[in-house]
Write a protein that holds these residues in place. Structure first.
Motif, PDB file in Angstrom:
ATOM      1  N   GLU A 199       0.833  -1.205   0.000  1.00 56.09           N
ATOM      2  CA  GLU A 199       0.000   0.000   0.000  1.00 56.09           C
ATOM      3  C   GLU A 199       0.869   1.256   0.000  1.00 56.09           C
ATOM      4  N   THR A 200       2.077   1.146   0.520  1.00 57.12           N
ATOM      5  CA  THR A 200       3.069   2.221   0.424  1.00 57.12           C
ATOM      6  C   THR A 200       4.378   1.607  -0.047  1.00 57.12           C
ATOM      7  N   GLN A 201       5.234   2.461  -0.593  1.00 55.50           N
ATOM      8  CA  GLN A 201       6.533   1.981  -1.070  1.00 55.50           C
ATOM      9  C   GLN A 201       7.657   2.337  -0.096  1.00 55.50           C
ATOM     10  N   LEU A 202       7.400   3.285   0.797  1.00 51.41           N
ATOM     11  CA  LEU A 202       8.371   3.664   1.817  1.00 51.41           C
ATOM     12  C   LEU A 202       7.675   3.762   3.156  1.00 51.41           C
ATOM     13  N   ALA A 203       8.447   3.663   4.226  1.00 52.42           N
ATOM     14  CA  ALA A 203       7.878   3.781   5.574  1.00 52.42           C
ATOM     15  C   ALA A 203       8.959   4.266   6.527  1.00 52.42           C
ATOM     16  N   ALA A 204       8.577   5.203   7.386  1.00 55.10           N
ATOM     17  CA  ALA A 204       9.455   5.640   8.474  1.00 55.10           C
ATOM     18  C   ALA A 204       9.083   4.816   9.703  1.00 55.10           C
TER      19      ALA A 204
ATOM     20  N   ALA B  98      11.252  -5.327   3.026  1.00 56.10           N
ATOM     21  CA  ALA B  98      11.801  -4.008   3.375  1.00 56.10           C
ATOM     22  C   ALA B  98      13.323  -3.975   3.209  1.00 56.10           C
ATOM     23  N   ARG B  99      13.795  -2.841   2.734  1.00 55.82           N
ATOM     24  CA  ARG B  99      15.223  -2.568   2.647  1.00 55.82           C
ATOM     25  C   ARG B  99      15.490  -1.191   3.251  1.00 55.82           C
ATOM     26  N   LEU B 100      16.667  -1.021   3.791  1.00 52.22           N
ATOM     27  CA  LEU B 100      17.018   0.221   4.474  1.00 52.22           C
ATOM     28  C   LEU B 100      17.526   1.259   3.469  1.00 52.22           C
ATOM     29  N   MET B 101      17.132   2.514   3.699  1.00 52.63           N
ATOM     30  CA  MET B 101      17.580   3.595   2.828  1.00 52.63           C
ATOM     31  C   MET B 101      18.384   4.641   3.596  1.00 52.63           C
TER      32      MET B 101
ATOM     33  N   LEU C 286      18.759  12.760  32.263  1.00 52.10           N
ATOM     34  CA  LEU C 286      17.907  11.636  32.655  1.00 52.10           C
ATOM     35  C   LEU C 286      18.241  10.389  31.838  1.00 52.10           C
ATOM     36  N   PRO C 287      18.667   9.295  32.471  1.00 55.56           N
ATOM     37  CA  PRO C 287      18.965   8.069  31.717  1.00 55.56           C
ATOM     38  C   PRO C 287      17.717   7.550  30.989  1.00 55.56           C
ATOM     39  N   THR C 288      17.905   7.156  29.767  1.00 49.25           N
ATOM     40  CA  THR C 288      16.816   6.579  28.985  1.00 49.25           C
ATOM     41  C   THR C 288      17.415   5.767  27.844  1.00 49.25           C
ATOM     42  N   ILE C 289      16.607   5.456  26.875  1.00 49.55           N
ATOM     43  CA  ILE C 289      17.038   4.632  25.736  1.00 49.55           C
ATOM     44  C   ILE C 289      16.656   5.346  24.447  1.00 49.55           C
ATOM     45  N   ALA C 290      17.534   5.291  23.482  1.00 50.49           N
ATOM     46  CA  ALA C 290      17.257   5.847  22.155  1.00 50.49           C
ATOM     47  C   ALA C 290      17.157   4.698  21.150  1.00 50.49           C
ATOM     48  N   VAL C 291      16.348   4.915  20.144  1.00 52.27           N
ATOM     49  CA  VAL C 291      16.233   3.958  19.052  1.00 52.27           C
ATOM     50  C   VAL C 291      16.094   4.771  17.768  1.00 52.27           C
ATOM     51  N   ASP C 292      16.817   4.377  16.763  1.00 51.61           N
ATOM     52  CA  ASP C 292      16.822   5.160  15.529  1.00 51.61           C
ATOM     53  C   ASP C 292      15.497   5.062  14.795  1.00 51.61           C
ATOM     54  N   ARG C 293      15.135   6.157  14.166  1.00 46.28           N
ATOM     55  CA  ARG C 293      14.002   6.178  13.242  1.00 46.28           C
ATOM     56  C   ARG C 293      14.584   5.961  11.844  1.00 46.28           C
ATOM     57  N   LEU C 294      14.110   4.940  11.157  1.00 39.01           N
ATOM     58  CA  LEU C 294      14.661   4.551   9.855  1.00 39.01           C
ATOM     59  C   LEU C 294      13.683   4.864   8.733  1.00 39.01           C
ATOM     60  N   LEU C 295      14.213   5.139   7.577  1.00 37.43           N
ATOM     61  CA  LEU C 295      13.391   5.263   6.376  1.00 37.43           C
ATOM     62  C   LEU C 295      13.616   4.005   5.542  1.00 37.43           C
ATOM     63  N   LEU C 296      12.571   3.184   5.488  1.00 34.29           N
ATOM     64  CA  LEU C 296      12.641   1.905   4.779  1.00 34.29           C
ATOM     65  C   LEU C 296      11.959   2.020   3.424  1.00 34.29           C
ATOM     66  N   VAL C 297      12.347   1.155   2.518  1.00 28.28           N
ATOM     67  CA  VAL C 297      11.784   1.160   1.166  1.00 28.28           C
ATOM     68  C   VAL C 297      11.623  -0.284   0.709  1.00 28.28           C
ATOM     69  N   ARG C 298      10.610  -0.530  -0.072  1.00 29.71           N
ATOM     70  CA  ARG C 298      10.396  -1.882  -0.597  1.00 29.71           C
ATOM     71  C   ARG C 298      11.524  -2.251  -1.566  1.00 29.71           C
ATOM     72  N   GLU C 299      11.861  -3.520  -1.546  1.00 28.23           N
ATOM     73  CA  GLU C 299      12.956  -3.994  -2.388  1.00 28.23           C
ATOM     74  C   GLU C 299      12.658  -3.796  -3.874  1.00 28.23           C
ATOM     75  N   ASP C 300      11.366  -3.832  -4.263  1.00 26.96           N
ATOM     76  CA  ASP C 300      11.017  -3.755  -5.678  1.00 26.96           C
ATOM     77  C   ASP C 300      10.908  -2.335  -6.218  1.00 26.96           C
ATOM     78  N   VAL C 301      11.186  -1.339  -5.401  1.00 27.99           N
ATOM     79  CA  VAL C 301      11.215   0.040  -5.898  1.00 27.99           C
ATOM     80  C   VAL C 301      12.465   0.205  -6.764  1.00 27.99           C
TER      81      VAL C 301
ATOM     82  N   ALA D 149      18.955  -5.202   5.302  1.00 32.22           N
ATOM     83  CA  ALA D 149      19.922  -4.915   4.231  1.00 32.22           C
ATOM     84  C   ALA D 149      19.604  -3.592   3.554  1.00 32.22           C
ATOM     85  N   LEU D 150      20.628  -2.973   3.028  1.00 30.99           N
ATOM     86  CA  LEU D 150      20.459  -1.731   2.279  1.00 30.99           C
ATOM     87  C   LEU D 150      19.842  -2.010   0.914  1.00 30.99           C
ATOM     88  N   HIS D 151      19.044  -1.074   0.454  1.00 24.47           N
ATOM     89  CA  HIS D 151      18.493  -1.167  -0.902  1.00 24.47           C
ATOM     90  C   HIS D 151      19.613  -0.920  -1.914  1.00 24.47           C
ATOM     91  N   GLY D 152      19.514  -1.561  -3.066  1.00 25.53           N
ATOM     92  CA  GLY D 152      20.549  -1.403  -4.088  1.00 25.53           C
ATOM     93  C   GLY D 152      20.739   0.044  -4.519  1.00 25.53           C
TER      94      GLY D 152
END
Length: 465
Positions: free
Chosen positions: A97-102, A113-116, A252-267, A315-318
């Motif tokens: 339904e989408t080709q990319l996702a954050a 999904a592949r990483l961009m 203040l101690p806490t935890i961080a997690v990266d926000r990624l921009l993913l893309v479908r492999e077939d794009v 994995a990274l997108h080509g």
């Protein structure tokens, strides 16, 4: 007649054919390559990006990203699709339904999904009201938590709870949306809220200004990282949400997690490479595209960066690889000396093949010219001949010349074209011999001589071209 080609002729023809085929293949390859480049540059890509809710900094940044992409690459059209969070975004990505996702890095993406791009770090933020005595995460047991029971934030909260021996049934969750949960905390309907958002997140800042709340530390970050490698120990800096009195009062101690921009492999790789280029090279422009009233979101755009290999197993997108490795020498650049050597050898082979072909053709022509000259010599001898014996000898010589010429044609020492030219001259010479014989026979002086000569044999049947 049986044929047997000489080795030099056969080898020369083979080299010439191979060289011609190689040249044609190179030309076809170049035409195909440039055609593909033109097609790729003019192709229009329509892509949809799944983001967080509209009021989130993620949606705001993706909207700015969209503006910059379409400004510099009009053939790429982006559409934003707001969702309830990472889980719904990844679900839409998986279904096409989408080709990319954050998405949050700690939520497993679908296989497609592949990483961009790594966008920015989100931080776990736990706000509690001052009406209740909550000092640590385990004190949340039995409390009302403003958090919708779906999406990436809910899954992350349960991962932390599981580490401290708690389950979903140990809490009361309120609010079907983030807005409802915030309102519940403000009005006393919730004791705490949990968010995975960038520091300075505007809705949290609004809660700080309008409610008596405080931030709670999330401890044992390194232990949690052993279970969830995407978790990164960090701190929320003192005064992030308020300077006086400071909130938080200390780092203040806490935890961080990266926000990624993913893309479908077939794009297509071309589109992904252009998107990656904009995200990395035009960060300041993306930041400037954020509305002035949302100035606090702009610094997040400046944190867009290339992913590190140890951050996520995705994995990274080509197309992204093509951009990140743009400074690496291409195959031609890396092996330029060898490529140049191969091209030089091919050019030399082609040149030699052409020269050999020209030499062969000239040699064949010279053979034919030699036979034609012999036929012309016969013509000259017959014009002044007064003896029938001499004419008979010239006729036999012509037959011998024809036999040798046919043998040379069979060995490819004479080309078909040259042989046809020779045959015309040979036929003329034969006709001259016949005409001169007739003229001498009609002469009284030669009749006695004719009586003593054997009857002439008919010439062999001429080869048809």
């Amino acid at each position: 007649m049986a044929s047997s080609s000489t080795p030099s002729t056969t080898q020369g023809s083979s080299v010439f054919r191979l060289s011609a085929i190689a040249l044609i293949a190179v030309n076809v390859g170049l035409i195909g390559f440039f055609g593909w480049v033109l097609y790729s540059r003019n192709q229009v890509y329509r892509l949809r990006i799944a983001t967080s809710p509209k009021q989130s900094e993620n949606y705001i940044l993706m909207d700015a990203f969209k503006q910059v992409v379409e400004r510099h690459h009009p053939n790429i059209r982006l559409e934003l699709v707001p969702t309830s969070g990472t889980s719904e975004s990844l679900e839409k990505l998986d279904k096409g339904e989408t080709q990319l996702a954050a998405a949050q890095a700690d939520i497993p993406p679908p296989a497609i999904a592949r990483l961009m791009v790594t966008l920015y770090p989100d931080m776990f933020q736990l706000l509690v009201t001052e009406r209740v005595n909550i000092q640590r995460f385990t004190d949340l047991k039995g409390k009302r938590i403003g958090l919708q029971t779906k999406g990436g934030q809910y899954r992350t909260f349960l991962e932390i709870a599981a580490h401290f021996g708690l389950q979903d049934r140990d809490f009361f969750f309120v609010g079907n949306t983030e807005e409802e949960a915030n309102l519940a905390l403000r009005t006393g309907g919730a004791d705490a809220i949990f968010r995975v958002r960038a520091p300075g997140y505007r809705p949290i800042a609004d809660l700080v200004r309008s409610s008596r709340v405080r931030l709670l530390p999330i401890e044992q970050a390194r232990a949690l990282q052993l279970k969830f490698p995407a978790f990164q120990p960090t701190v929320i800096p003192t005064g992030t949400y308020r300077g006086l009195p400071a909130l938080p009062e200390r780092d203040l101690p806490t935890i961080a997690v990266d926000r990624l921009l993913l893309v479908r492999e077939d794009v297509p790789e071309t589109a992904v490479r252009l998107l990656t280029e904009v995200a990395i090279e035009r960060r300041q422009e993306i930041a400037n595209a954020v509305p002035p009233e949302l100035m606090d979101v702009r610094p997040l755009a400046l944190q867009f960066r290339a992913p590190r290999g140890d951050e996520t197993p995705t994995a990274l997108h080509g197309g992204a690889i093509a951009y990140y490795e743009r400074d690496k020498p291409s195959f031609v650049q890396e092996y330029a000396d060898y490529v140049a050597l191969i091209m030089t050898v091919m050019a030399l082979l082609w040149s030699w093949a052409v020269e050999f072909k020209n030499w062969l053709e000239q040699r064949q022509k010279n053979h034919a010219d030699a036979y034609s000259q012999q036929a012309i010599d016969v013509i000259q001898a017959c014009r002044t001949a007064t003896d029938l014996k001499l004419l008979e000898a010239q006729r036999l010589l012509l037959l011998d010349i024809l036999t040798k010429a046919v043998q040379d044609l069979d060995r490819d020492d004479i080309s078909e074209e040259s042989f046809q030219s020779f045959r015309v001259v040979w036929q003329i010479a034969l006709d001259v011999v016949r005409e001169r014989r007739v003229a001498l026979l009609q002469s009284p002086k030669s009749q006695n001589t004719e009586a003593r000569l054997p009857a002439p044999q008919a010439p062999p049947t001429m080869l048809q071209p």
